[in-house]
Write a protein that holds these residues in place. Structure first.
Motif, PDB file in Angstrom:
ATOM      1  N   CYS A  48      10.435   2.198  -0.663  1.00 22.85           N
ATOM      2  CA  CYS A  48      10.796   0.790  -0.642  1.00 22.85           C
ATOM      3  C   CYS A  48       9.543  -0.049  -0.551  1.00 22.85           C
ATOM      4  CB  CYS A  48      11.712   0.488   0.541  1.00 22.85           C
ATOM      5  SG  CYS A  48      10.991   0.903   2.144  1.00 22.85           S
ATOM      6  N   THR A  49       9.664  -1.299  -0.927  1.00 25.26           N
ATOM      7  CA  THR A  49       8.602  -2.271  -0.736  1.00 25.26           C
ATOM      8  C   THR A  49       9.022  -3.146   0.433  1.00 25.26           C
ATOM      9  OG1 THR A  49       8.044  -2.289  -3.084  1.00 25.26           O
ATOM     10  CG2 THR A  49       7.334  -4.178  -1.754  1.00 25.26           C
ATOM     11  N   PRO A  50       8.290  -3.086   1.535  1.00 26.05           N
ATOM     12  CA  PRO A  50       8.735  -3.822   2.715  1.00 26.05           C
ATOM     13  C   PRO A  50       8.694  -5.320   2.491  1.00 26.05           C
ATOM     14  CG  PRO A  50       6.536  -2.955   3.045  1.00 26.05           C
ATOM     15  CD  PRO A  50       7.031  -2.365   1.766  1.00 26.05           C
ATOM     16  N   THR A 169      12.535   1.380   8.793  1.00 26.62           N
ATOM     17  CA  THR A 169      11.348   1.265   7.947  1.00 26.62           C
ATOM     18  C   THR A 169      11.671   0.547   6.644  1.00 26.62           C
ATOM     19  OG1 THR A 169      10.360   3.264   8.887  1.00 26.62           O
ATOM     20  CG2 THR A 169       9.561   2.590   6.733  1.00 26.62           C
ATOM     21  N   CYS A 170      12.841   0.785   6.091  1.00 23.64           N
ATOM     22  CA  CYS A 170      13.215   0.180   4.815  1.00 23.64           C
ATOM     23  C   CYS A 170      14.271  -0.905   4.956  1.00 23.64           C
ATOM     24  CB  CYS A 170      13.718   1.272   3.863  1.00 23.64           C
ATOM     25  SG  CYS A 170      12.431   2.376   3.255  1.00 23.64           S
ATOM     26  N   THR A 408       1.623  -0.721   9.736  1.00 24.50           N
ATOM     27  CA  THR A 408       1.801  -0.635   8.297  1.00 24.50           C
ATOM     28  C   THR A 408       2.471  -1.918   7.800  1.00 24.50           C
ATOM     29  OG1 THR A 408       4.018   0.318   8.402  1.00 24.50           O
ATOM     30  CG2 THR A 408       2.157   1.852   8.549  1.00 24.50           C
ATOM     31  N   ASP A 409       2.639  -2.019   6.485  1.00 27.33           N
ATOM     32  CA  ASP A 409       3.323  -3.190   5.932  1.00 27.33           C
ATOM     33  C   ASP A 409       4.758  -3.303   6.436  1.00 27.33           C
ATOM     34  OD1 ASP A 409       1.046  -3.747   4.534  1.00 27.33           O
ATOM     35  OD2 ASP A 409       1.809  -3.158   2.570  1.00 27.33           O
ATOM     36  N   ALA A 410       5.292  -2.210   6.931  1.00 28.07           N
ATOM     37  CA  ALA A 410       6.661  -2.214   7.447  1.00 28.07           C
ATOM     38  C   ALA A 410       6.763  -2.793   8.848  1.00 28.07           C
ATOM     39  CB  ALA A 410       7.229  -0.790   7.448  1.00 28.07           C
ATOM     40  N   GLY A 411       5.618  -3.156   9.459  1.00 28.66           N
ATOM     41  CA  GLY A 411       5.665  -3.733  10.793  1.00 28.66           C
ATOM     42  C   GLY A 411       5.867  -2.709  11.879  1.00 28.66           C
TER      43      GLY A 411
END
Length: 442
Positions: A48-50, A169-170, A408-411
């Motif tokens: 996925c793209t966060p 995460t997604c 990460t970009d997912a926080g």
């Protein structure tokens, strides 16, 4: 690293595991999970793209209100005291250093209950009505699933100190959900390493049927296979945590005759372990392993002497300084565990620093600054020191009570520190802790 790249690396086993020395028992923030609720928009394991938060364009300098959504009641109530203490220590530190944007911050304390009640929704409704911009919680993944859309949809940051379910995460959260606890894809690595390093070759996994239990069981199974244990030497049994009896599942484990058994549960683990002992597959007969949902002194309360002796387990755990523990004890002298206290503290500090960095207390504005606070800047370890860097126009890399965060970009953390704890014959957690660092940075 993007969220999907990080997940692929983690699941492929591209990890570094560093065993540290022994430390004092309970020197840490750790945690537990719950399940239930609606299905995640994107399941664990998906690429996925966060989503990333977008600035409002209308910065606010109103006082920052931080609500807590933590367990005073329910199946994870034992986690509440250290988590609340962590929040209160952070609030005290921030206000002692001048507050946020020149104003003291306010903590609106709230109970999360568990996923069998509507307590969390009622608490969130009160806190949103009061104008909170950040809500710290929930401890349980199942509770967070009940309220995450309501919180993030209102433009408010949700910052969990203890959610570990991979589903988040997604999650399509508009970039408004964060956590200081590492996801279970990492704990599965730590648990598998512990079992195999102890010589486990035939493994049974009993896990509660919720996002935490099922997700961690899947991760542990994958990592056991990756470690070389044949699939037919592993059995995974998912149970209903609300069942009147766990005898059928325990009988299945006994018939499989494993040499190692992992029990991934909450307070129902007491009944499971009692029955396992009765049928001669308890901690005195087999290698038994727990995880963050049951590895606390509360598990041993009321059990016959010696029943838990020798049981080991993994849990997100960071060795804490004596000074930080003293600050927690000043907030709550009755503390017996420090599970997730550090993660709760860091969630508040990071939120406050993010507000300072973007010069706004609007929830969405704060969210745009959170990930950057944890990486790629000048190192700092407390609110006053980090704020001083921001005041002179610098960028900060906050390393908190939980250590290096590097979101990460997912926080969420891209690595995790786990403690290996052991129950004594007195059914209490031993003071000896081994630390494992599991990472999947790239």
């Amino acid at each position: 690293m993007t969220r999907s790249t990080w997940r692929i690396a983690a699941l492929a086993g591209v990890a570094s595991l560093v065993l540290a020395g022994c430390g004092g028992g309970g020197d840490a923030g750790s945690g537990a999970e719950a399940g239930g609720g609606n299905e995640a928009p994107s399941a664990a394991g998906s690429e996925c793209t966060p989503p990333q938060a977008q600035a409002t364009g209308s910065p606010s300098t109103a006082p920052l209100k931080i609500g807590s959504l933590l367990p005073e009641t329910g199946s994870l109530a034992f986690l509440g005291p250290p988590e609340f203490a962590g929040v209160d220590v952070a609030v005290e530190e921030i206000n002692g250093a001048g507050g946020v944007l020149g104003n003291p911050i306010e903590h609106l304390r709230g109970d999360s209950g568990d996923d069998t009640t509507d307590v969390a929704n009622q608490t969130v409704d009160r806190q949103l009505a009061a104008g909170t911009q950040v809500i710290v919680g929930a401890a349980a993944s199942g509770v967070s699933k009940l309220v995450i859309d309501k919180i993030t949809g209102a433009g408010v940051v949700q910052f969990s100190p203890a959610n570990t379910s991979d589903e988040f995460t997604c999650w399509q959260d508009a970039g408004m959900y964060f956590r200081t606890a590492p996801p279970d894809v990492l704990q599965g690595q730590a648990l598998a390493q512990l079992i195999t390093s102890d010589g486990g070759q035939r493994v049974a996994i009993m896990a509660r049927n919720d996002p935490y239990g099922a997700g961690l069981a899947d991760s542990a199974e994958t990592n056991l296979v990756n470690a070389g244990i044949p699939q037919d030497q592993i059995t995974k049994i998912i149970y209903d945590p609300n069942a009147a009896s766990f005898n059928p599942e325990i009988d299945q484990v006994a018939q499989f005759n494993p040499d190692a058994i992992a029990v991934i549960g909450f307070d129902e683990s007491k009944r499971i372990l009692t029955r396992m002992n009765e049928v001669q597959i308890g901690p005195s007969q087999k290698a038994i392993y727990g995880t963050d949902g049951n590895m606390g002194n509360a598990l041993g309360e009321g059990l016959p002497p010696g029943l838990l002796g020798g049981m080991k387990g993994t849990l997100p755990l960071t060795e804490l300084s004596g000074a930080f523990r003293d600050r927690l004890m000043q907030q709550d002298p009755a503390l017996t565990d420090f599970n997730y206290a550090a993660e709760s503290y860091d969630a508040v500090i990071i939120s406050a620093l993010a507000a300072e960095s973007v010069k706004s207390t609007n929830g969405a504005d704060i969210a745009t600054g959170i990930n950057a606070i944890t990486k790629d800047g000048e190192k700092c370890t407390d609110y006053a020191g980090c704020k001083a860097i921001l005041d002179r126009g610098g960028d900060v890399d906050y390393d908190g009570a939980t250590g290096t965060l590097d979101f990460t970009d997912a926080g969420e953390p891209g690595s995790g520190s786990y403690g290996v704890q052991t129950f004594t014959p007195e059914n209490t957690i031993s003071d000896d802790v081994t630390y494992i660092r599991v990472g999947a940075q790239g």
